[in-house]
Design a protein around this motif. Structure first.
Motif, short mmCIF file in Angstrom:
data_model
loop_
_atom_site.label_atom_id
_atom_site.label_comp_id
_atom_site.label_asym_id
_atom_site.label_seq_id
_atom_site.Cartn_x
_atom_site.Cartn_y
_atom_site.Cartn_z
N VAL A 1 -22.94 27.04 -15.34
CA VAL A 1 -22.42 26.86 -13.99
C VAL A 1 -21.91 25.43 -13.81
CG1 VAL A 1 -23.03 26.74 -11.55
CG2 VAL A 1 -23.82 28.66 -12.94
N VAL A 2 -22.70 24.45 -14.28
CA VAL A 2 -22.29 23.05 -14.14
C VAL A 2 -21.01 22.78 -14.92
CG1 VAL A 2 -22.93 20.65 -14.56
CG2 VAL A 2 -24.66 22.27 -13.74
N LEU A 3 -20.96 23.23 -16.15
CA LEU A 3 -19.80 22.94 -17.00
C LEU A 3 -18.53 23.59 -16.46
CD1 LEU A 3 -21.36 23.30 -20.57
CD2 LEU A 3 -20.94 21.21 -19.27
N ARG A 4 -18.68 24.74 -15.83
CA ARG A 4 -17.49 25.44 -15.32
C ARG A 4 -17.03 24.89 -13.97
NH1 ARG A 4 -15.89 29.72 -18.23
NH2 ARG A 4 -17.37 30.79 -19.61
N THR A 5 -17.93 24.29 -13.21
CA THR A 5 -17.57 23.81 -11.88
C THR A 5 -17.30 22.32 -11.82
OG1 THR A 5 -19.93 23.58 -11.31
CG2 THR A 5 -18.86 25.66 -10.73
N GLU A 6 -17.72 21.58 -12.82
CA GLU A 6 -17.50 20.13 -12.86
C GLU A 6 -16.62 19.78 -14.05
OE1 GLU A 6 -16.74 16.86 -12.14
OE2 GLU A 6 -18.32 17.39 -10.70
N PRO A 7 -15.30 19.62 -13.82
CA PRO A 7 -14.37 19.42 -14.94
C PRO A 7 -14.35 18.00 -15.50
CG PRO A 7 -13.18 19.40 -12.87
CD PRO A 7 -14.61 19.71 -12.53
N THR A 8 -14.92 17.04 -14.79
CA THR A 8 -14.86 15.65 -15.23
C THR A 8 -15.91 15.38 -16.31
OG1 THR A 8 -16.41 14.91 -13.52
CG2 THR A 8 -14.08 14.93 -12.95
N ALA A 9 -15.87 14.17 -16.86
CA ALA A 9 -16.83 13.78 -17.89
C ALA A 9 -18.25 13.84 -17.33
CB ALA A 9 -16.51 12.37 -18.38
N LEU A 10 -19.16 14.36 -18.12
CA LEU A 10 -20.55 14.50 -17.73
C LEU A 10 -21.45 13.77 -18.71
CD1 LEU A 10 -20.62 18.34 -16.97
CD2 LEU A 10 -20.76 16.52 -15.28
N ILE A 11 -22.63 13.44 -18.24
CA ILE A 11 -23.67 12.93 -19.12
C ILE A 11 -24.75 14.00 -19.23
CG2 ILE A 11 -25.57 11.27 -19.32
CD1 ILE A 11 -23.75 9.19 -18.12
N ALA A 12 -25.10 14.36 -20.45
CA ALA A 12 -26.26 15.22 -20.71
C ALA A 12 -27.40 14.28 -21.09
CB ALA A 12 -25.97 16.20 -21.83
N GLN A 13 -28.55 14.47 -20.47
CA GLN A 13 -29.67 13.56 -20.69
C GLN A 13 -30.98 14.34 -20.77
OE1 GLN A 13 -30.64 10.56 -17.56
NE2 GLN A 13 -30.33 9.06 -19.20
N ALA A 14 -31.86 13.86 -21.62
CA ALA A 14 -33.17 14.49 -21.73
C ALA A 14 -33.91 14.38 -20.40
CB ALA A 14 -33.98 13.82 -22.83
N TYR A 15 -34.54 15.46 -19.98
CA TYR A 15 -35.33 15.43 -18.75
C TYR A 15 -36.67 14.76 -19.05
CZ TYR A 15 -38.20 16.97 -14.85
OH TYR A 15 -39.04 16.99 -13.77
N VAL A 16 -37.01 13.78 -18.21
CA VAL A 16 -38.27 13.05 -18.38
C VAL A 16 -39.19 13.46 -17.24
CG1 VAL A 16 -39.36 10.80 -18.57
CG2 VAL A 16 -37.02 11.11 -19.42
N PRO A 17 -40.24 14.21 -17.52
CA PRO A 17 -41.15 14.63 -16.44
C PRO A 17 -42.02 13.47 -15.98
CG PRO A 17 -41.99 15.35 -18.55
CD PRO A 17 -40.64 14.73 -18.83
N GLY A 18 -42.66 13.64 -14.83
CA GLY A 18 -43.59 12.63 -14.35
C GLY A 18 -43.14 11.98 -13.07
N VAL A 19 -43.48 10.71 -12.91
CA VAL A 19 -43.17 9.96 -11.70
C VAL A 19 -41.91 9.13 -11.90
CG1 VAL A 19 -45.57 9.87 -10.95
CG2 VAL A 19 -44.68 8.05 -12.41
N GLU A 20 -41.29 8.75 -10.79
CA GLU A 20 -40.06 7.96 -10.87
C GLU A 20 -40.19 6.72 -10.01
OE1 GLU A 20 -35.25 8.42 -10.02
OE2 GLU A 20 -36.46 10.17 -10.58
N TRP A 21 -39.70 5.63 -10.53
CA TRP A 21 -39.69 4.35 -9.82
C TRP A 21 -38.29 3.76 -9.87
CZ3 TRP A 21 -44.43 0.88 -11.53
CH2 TRP A 21 -45.62 1.49 -11.11
N GLY A 22 -38.00 2.93 -8.89
CA GLY A 22 -36.82 2.08 -8.93
C GLY A 22 -37.29 0.65 -9.08
N VAL A 23 -36.86 -0.03 -10.11
CA VAL A 23 -37.30 -1.40 -10.39
C VAL A 23 -36.09 -2.32 -10.36
CG1 VAL A 23 -38.41 -2.95 -12.04
CG2 VAL A 23 -39.28 -0.61 -11.74
N PHE A 24 -36.07 -3.21 -9.38
CA PHE A 24 -34.95 -4.14 -9.19
C PHE A 24 -35.26 -5.43 -9.94
CE2 PHE A 24 -31.36 -4.59 -6.07
CZ PHE A 24 -30.85 -5.75 -6.60
N TYR A 25 -34.35 -5.76 -10.86
CA TYR A 25 -34.54 -6.91 -11.76
C TYR A 25 -33.48 -7.97 -11.49
CZ TYR A 25 -34.26 -9.51 -16.22
OH TYR A 25 -34.20 -10.50 -17.19
N VAL A 26 -33.87 -9.23 -11.49
CA VAL A 26 -32.91 -10.33 -11.39
C VAL A 26 -33.29 -11.43 -12.37
CG1 VAL A 26 -32.42 -9.87 -8.96
CG2 VAL A 26 -34.18 -11.51 -9.54
N ARG A 27 -32.28 -12.08 -12.92
CA ARG A 27 -32.51 -13.24 -13.80
C ARG A 27 -31.41 -14.26 -13.56
NH1 ARG A 27 -30.91 -14.75 -19.05
NH2 ARG A 27 -29.93 -12.71 -19.42
#
Length: 376
Positions: free
Chosen positions: A162-188
């Motif tokens: 369904v995704v491949l047929r409805t989204e014609p632009t470039a896609l990223i396929a990525q391994a699904y990582v189960p568990g918790v999710e965080w956003g970590v903002f980094y500066v240097r």
């Protein structure tokens, strides 16, 4: 400046009900009342406000920064190694993930699926999964998407199709990582021996719990948090609103760590550890020309994340938000201070990189970039 709440944001914290359980579905009066509550929540809780309301004070502060640093677009040099003015808008996710290639297993396995006919793209996804010995689910997302738009956690081959047929632009396929999710903002700071974690967002997925009598729509409308995203959730689950979940059954309303797709954001600053800081620093040093941005990380548990055992699923550049500010406990004044502080740092890093010879995008170039993104 940074992208704000273009779509509905959510504060869903659990299944706390504002009203006692009521048998059956949802009557017209009850629906009208609860949707009125939803509108009130969105009016009185600032994380639901439109982008202009949140960013107006920040805009004027940005004008002062532009005068101080003698350049309105100095911030575009904050990440010389990133595309699209340091990751401002309309940037390629795959280009940024390629910049993290040296981080190895710390980045979730991925592959770019080019535009083309379905058979070739489907074969590319299958090769990616076979090469890395991945099963379902698998994540598919637009290479140029933002704020979770178009991201699908495909649970089987039919959903991939369904995704491949409805989204014609470039896609990223990525391994699904189960568990918790965080956003970590980094500066240097350029030239600094090491960077720092500016903010940590503890992302919570939204759910309601069935009582064996109430329809899914009633559960959503009666939930003290989900009601703020009632319009979004009613559209997302339109085909299931009449279902009656069993007593104790948990129905996940969100599965992505994106605020406008229903996730709840909490301030996780207290969860910072030296091990997490060290691991984020090690990953960041692999990306030449990266100084400022937010990682989206997933791990099997909070303890694993704190120990520095995580997978990077995305990295966002100069337009990143320190999304911990959307914790319901924080006022809009806290949000404004946070945004002003992060943009001050972006200007300061950009100015330092400008002195070192980094390119600063012109106003005209940024305007063109923004217009192209608006048309996309």
């Amino acid at each position: 400046m940074a992208t704000g709440p273009h779509c509905e944001r959510s504060d869903v914290a659990g299944a706390t009900s504002l009203a006692g359980p009521v048998d059956g579905g949802v009557g017209g009066l009850m629906r009208w009342q609860r949707l009125a509550v939803s509108r009130w929540v969105r009016l009185t809780q600032w994380e639901y406000w439109p982008i202009w309301a949140i960013y107006l004070p920040v805009f004027f502060y940005g004008l002062w920064l532009a005068v101080w640093h003698r350049g309105a677009t100095v911030f575009s040099a904050a990440n010389p190694g990133m595309p699209a003015a340091g990751g401002l808008v309309g940037y390629s996710k795959s280009a940024i993930l390629e910049g993290l290639a040296g981080a190895g297993d710390a980045v979730a396995t991925w592959a770019l699926i080019a535009p083309g006919a379905f058979p070739e793209r489907n074969a590319a996804v299958r090769r990616f999964m076979a090469e890395h010995q991945l099963g379902y689910p698998v994540v598919l997302k637009p290479d140029l998407g933002e704020r979770g738009s178009g991201v699908v956690i495909a649970k089987n081959a039919a959903e991939v199709e369904v995704v491949l047929r409805t989204e014609p632009t470039a896609l990223i396929a990525q391994a699904y990582v189960p568990g918790v999710e965080w956003g970590v903002f980094y500066v240097r700071r350029p030239g600094a021996a090491k960077g720092e974690i500016f903010a940590i967002t503890d992302k919570r997925m939204v759910h309601v719990v069935g009582d064996g009598r109430s329809s899914l729509e009633r559960l959503i409308l009666n939930d003290a948090r989900a009601v703020g995203m009632a319009r979004f959730f009613r559209q997302k689950f339109a085909a299931r609103l009449g279902e009656v979940p069993a007593a104790g059954e948990r129905v996940m309303l969100s599965e992505l760590g994106t605020h406008c797709r229903g996730a709840m954001f909490l301030d996780g600053a207290a969860l910072e550890t030296p091990e997490l800081v060290q691991a984020v620093e090690a990953v960041s040093r692999q990306f030449e020309g990266f100084y400022f941005g937010r990682y989206d990380l997933r791990a099997e548990s909070t303890e694993a994340m704190q120990a520095g055992r995580f997978k990077v699923i995305e990295l966002n550049g100069v337009s990143s938000e320190a999304t911990a500010m959307y914790d319901p406990k924080h006022s809009v004044w806290f949000g404004w201070r946070t945004l002003c502080r992060q943009w001050r740092i972006a200007f300061e890093i950009g100015a330092a990189n400008r002195r070192a010879g980094a390119r600063v995008w012109s106003v005209r170039e940024l305007w063109t970039l923004l217009q192209e993104q608006r048309k996309a």
